[in-house]
Design a protein around this motif. Structure first.
Motif, PDB file in Angstrom:
ATOM      1  N   MET A 162      39.128  24.271  34.399  1.00 20.95           N
ATOM      2  CA  MET A 162      38.175  25.445  34.268  1.00 20.95           C
ATOM      3  C   MET A 162      36.742  24.872  35.106  1.00 20.95           C
ATOM      4  N   LYS A 163      36.481  23.793  34.937  1.00 19.21           N
ATOM      5  CA  LYS A 163      35.340  23.381  35.618  1.00 19.21           C
ATOM      6  C   LYS A 163      35.404  23.225  37.243  1.00 19.21           C
ATOM      7  N   VAL A 164      36.727  23.204  37.533  1.00 16.53           N
ATOM      8  CA  VAL A 164      37.070  23.130  39.121  1.00 16.53           C
ATOM      9  C   VAL A 164      37.049  24.574  39.539  1.00 16.53           C
ATOM     10  N   CYS A 165      37.631  25.281  38.673  1.00 18.55           N
ATOM     11  CA  CYS A 165      37.572  26.803  38.949  1.00 18.55           C
ATOM     12  C   CYS A 165      36.485  27.512  39.125  1.00 18.55           C
ATOM     13  N   ASP A 166      35.265  27.066  38.190  1.00 15.41           N
ATOM     14  CA  ASP A 166      34.019  27.441  38.268  1.00 15.41           C
ATOM     15  C   ASP A 166      33.220  26.968  39.512  1.00 15.41           C
ATOM     16  N   ALA A 167      33.678  25.640  39.752  1.00 18.83           N
ATOM     17  CA  ALA A 167      32.873  25.195  40.953  1.00 18.83           C
ATOM     18  C   ALA A 167      33.391  25.981  42.172  1.00 18.83           C
ATOM     19  N   THR A 168      34.577  26.294  42.203  1.00 17.92           N
ATOM     20  CA  THR A 168      35.190  26.974  43.513  1.00 17.92           C
ATOM     21  C   THR A 168      34.653  28.268  43.652  1.00 17.92           C
ATOM     22  N   ILE A 169      34.411  29.136  42.413  1.00 22.44           N
ATOM     23  CA  ILE A 169      34.005  30.416  42.590  1.00 22.44           C
ATOM     24  C   ILE A 169      32.570  30.496  42.925  1.00 22.44           C
ATOM     25  N   GLY A 170      32.020  29.462  42.387  1.00 23.89           N
ATOM     26  CA  GLY A 170      30.508  29.433  42.678  1.00 23.89           C
ATOM     27  C   GLY A 170      30.179  28.962  43.936  1.00 23.89           C
ATOM     28  N   PHE A 171      30.914  28.441  44.600  1.00 18.60           N
ATOM     29  CA  PHE A 171      30.956  27.736  46.125  1.00 18.60           C
ATOM     30  C   PHE A 171      31.162  29.005  46.920  1.00 18.60           C
ATOM     31  N   PHE A 172      32.139  29.933  46.606  1.00 12.51           N
ATOM     32  CA  PHE A 172      32.432  30.863  47.243  1.00 12.51           C
ATOM     33  C   PHE A 172      31.301  32.122  47.320  1.00 12.51           C
ATOM     34  N   ASN A 173      30.799  32.248  46.176  1.00 19.09           N
ATOM     35  CA  ASN A 173      29.812  33.280  45.914  1.00 19.09           C
ATOM     36  C   ASN A 173      28.530  32.808  46.536  1.00 19.09           C
ATOM     37  N   GLU A 174      28.159  31.404  46.653  1.00 19.34           N
ATOM     38  CA  GLU A 174      26.775  31.029  47.210  1.00 19.34           C
ATOM     39  C   GLU A 174      26.815  31.069  48.762  1.00 19.34           C
ATOM     40  N   HIS A 175      28.255  30.668  49.394  1.00 16.48           N
ATOM     41  CA  HIS A 175      28.206  30.600  50.959  1.00 16.48           C
ATOM     42  C   HIS A 175      29.141  31.450  51.679  1.00 16.48           C
ATOM     43  N   ALA A 176      29.824  32.399  50.897  1.00 20.49           N
ATOM     44  CA  ALA A 176      30.770  33.180  51.785  1.00 20.49           C
ATOM     45  C   ALA A 176      29.628  34.463  52.256  1.00 20.49           C
ATOM     46  N   ASN A 177      29.986  35.013  53.589  1.00 15.57           N
ATOM     47  CA  ASN A 177      29.400  36.161  54.072  1.00 15.57           C
ATOM     48  C   ASN A 177      30.244  37.112  53.598  1.00 15.57           C
ATOM     49  N   PRO A 178      29.521  38.467  53.301  1.00 16.07           N
ATOM     50  CA  PRO A 178      30.236  39.672  52.945  1.00 16.07           C
ATOM     51  C   PRO A 178      31.462  39.935  53.676  1.00 16.07           C
ATOM     52  N   GLY A 179      32.613  40.248  53.117  1.00 17.25           N
ATOM     53  CA  GLY A 179      33.715  40.408  53.931  1.00 17.25           C
ATOM     54  C   GLY A 179      34.520  38.980  54.595  1.00 17.25           C
ATOM     55  N   GLU A 180      34.050  38.090  53.866  1.00 17.12           N
ATOM     56  CA  GLU A 180      34.844  36.786  54.357  1.00 17.12           C
ATOM     57  C   GLU A 180      35.617  35.937  53.372  1.00 17.12           C
ATOM     58  N   ARG A 181      36.874  35.884  53.618  1.00 18.70           N
ATOM     59  CA  ARG A 181      37.741  35.199  52.905  1.00 18.70           C
ATOM     60  C   ARG A 181      37.434  33.633  52.728  1.00 18.70           C
TER      61      ARG A 181
END
Ligand code: HEM
Ligand code: SF4
Ligand code: SF4
Ligand code: SF4
Lengths: 83, 286
Positions: free
Chosen positions: B244-263
């Motif tokens: 669960m921690k790994v999933c949280d960290a991954t989602i958090g990373f995506f939320n923080e770093h991704a540009n809109p519309g970027e997979r």
């Protein structure tokens, strides 16, 4: 369990059928035994040896021994365990 | 009435080519739909749609040809049968899963239960772009874990138990990775080769393996306009909370770093794999 001879009560040859009938045939044979009796199952290499022992175990029976024959077939000794 | 397509889409209403018609996507978790839900879906498809549903590639159910003016009625009718709309757009999508160890003889983990849990935790969460989770119960990979932004594959860590072993040799025979060697009745497992498939333990006729279920996680898969296989970063995870921690960290990373519309895959490439690795390892080691 080294090379002790196992006494068995009945034997079934499932080398003449293919999956999934292999297991069905073994199952029918073991049904006919009484609790604690031992069945010898003669089977081919490949899918049968990978699946039939597991299926018999999953049905609650006890596998005593599996021995490989010179012709590449296997003999499995299984003790019937009534539920 | 002004039609807010973005709001409609968030609620799972996909605009069709046909004017004022929508294909309504339903919320499905891990591919499980109850008989009661099916009955309600059937009723709604008959009454408000064209009498059929479409099964999507990710275990979803859509009811095509819902008319704009019926939307509120349709939602209310579905709610009676415990069916809710799904989501589209930039958020966490349907959590897909195989049936797992609950019913499958090869299953190493309870895929369904995990899907429910991830659904509760993340479903619909707003993000810079879509984000897909997929859970498969073992190396057979029926659910194609690596197609997903975050894929979870169940495995078993196996340890031989000498006492009950009858030395039949089956475990070595069923191991496809050739990770098992038997020398004078002693079984040795090559941890470099073992892929946690569990075949030895399942195949052993005397239950002579101790097993610990766990997870192999892959990151950055996608299977649309671009195709890329998710890749692992961290070793086998034995502990549910750690997952669960790994999933949280991954989602958090995506939320923080991704540009809109970027997979996720492209975020990883742009920001650097080592950055994701850092974030995920931190969660893994915490
Ligand atoms: C006792 C009988 C059978 C047993 C024990 C058995 C066992 C299995 C196992 C363990 C797998 C997973 C294979 C893997 O590891 O990838 C499998 C896959 C499969 N089996 Fe069977 N099976 C049996 C009978 C059958 C029969 C009768 C059919 C069809 C008529 C069948 C069709 C399939 C198919 C299509 C797959 C999927 C193969 C794949 O996706 O690669 N099986 N079976
Ligand atoms: S992935 Fe494994 S556990 Fe899941 S359905 Fe396929 S064989 Fe069963
Ligand atoms: S878990 Fe799979 S790969 Fe590992 S030793 Fe057992 S059969 Fe081989
Ligand atoms: S399958 Fe089980 S009983 Fe047979 S050799 Fe391996 S550990 Fe021993």
């Amino acid at each position: 369990m080294a090379d002790i001879e196992i006494q068995f009560d009945d034997t079934v040859d499932i080398t003449d059928v293919v999956c999934p009938v292999t297991f069905v045939k073994a199952k029918v044979a073991i049904e006919e035994l009484d609790d604690g009796q031992i069945l010898k199952v003669h089977m081919n290499d490949g899918e049968p040896i990978k699946n039939v022992p597991r299926s018999l175990k999953d049905e609650g029976h006890q596998i005593l021994k599996i021995s490989e024959n010179d012709d590449g077939t296997y003999d499995l000794f299984v003790k019937k365990v009534e539920e | 009435m002004a039609v807010d397509y973005a709001t409609l889409k968030k609620g799972g209403f996909m605009r069709q080519k046909q004017k004022n018609h929508f294909s309504l996507r339903l919320r499905v978790v891990g591919g499980q739909v109850t008989a009661g839900q099916l009955a309600k879906i059937s009723e709604v498809a008959d009454k408000y749609g064209h009498g059929y549903v479409h099964l999507t590639s990710r275990q979803g159910v859509e009811i095509p040809f819902i008319r704009l003016e019926d939307i509120d009625e349709v939602k209310a009718a579905l709610a009676e049968g415990n069916v809710s709309p799904g989501v589209c757009g930039p958020r966490v999508r349907t959590i897909t899963a195989c049936q797992g160890s609950e019913t499958c003889p090869n299953g190493c983990i309870e895929s369904e239960k995990l899907a429910e849990e991830l659904d509760q935790r993340y479903f619909g969460k707003e993000l810079p772009h879509k984000f897909k989770f997929g859970i498969t119960g073992c190396q057979n990979n029926c659910l194609k874990a690596e197609e997903n932004d975050l894929g979870i594959k169940g495995g078993l860590k196996v340890d031989w138990k000498k006492e009950s072993c009858i030395n039949c040799g089956l475990c070595a025979k069923v191991c496809r990775e050739k990770a098992i060697t038997i020398t004078d009745g002693v079984i040795e497992i090559d941890r470099e080769k073992c892929n946690y498939c569990g075949r030895c333990a399942f195949g052993c006729p005397t239950d002579s393996f101790d097993t610990i279920p766990g997870y192999i996680v892959s990151f950055g898969g996608l299977f649309g306009n671009h195709i890329s296989k998710g890749e692992p970063i961290i070793p086998f995870i034995e502990d549910h909370d750690k997952l669960m921690k790994v999933c949280d960290a991954t989602i958090g990373f995506f939320n923080e770093h991704a540009n809109p519309g970027e997979r996720f895959k492209f975020t990883i490439e742009r920001v650097g794999r080592q950055e994701l690795e850092k974030a995920v390892r931190e969660a893994y080691n915490s």
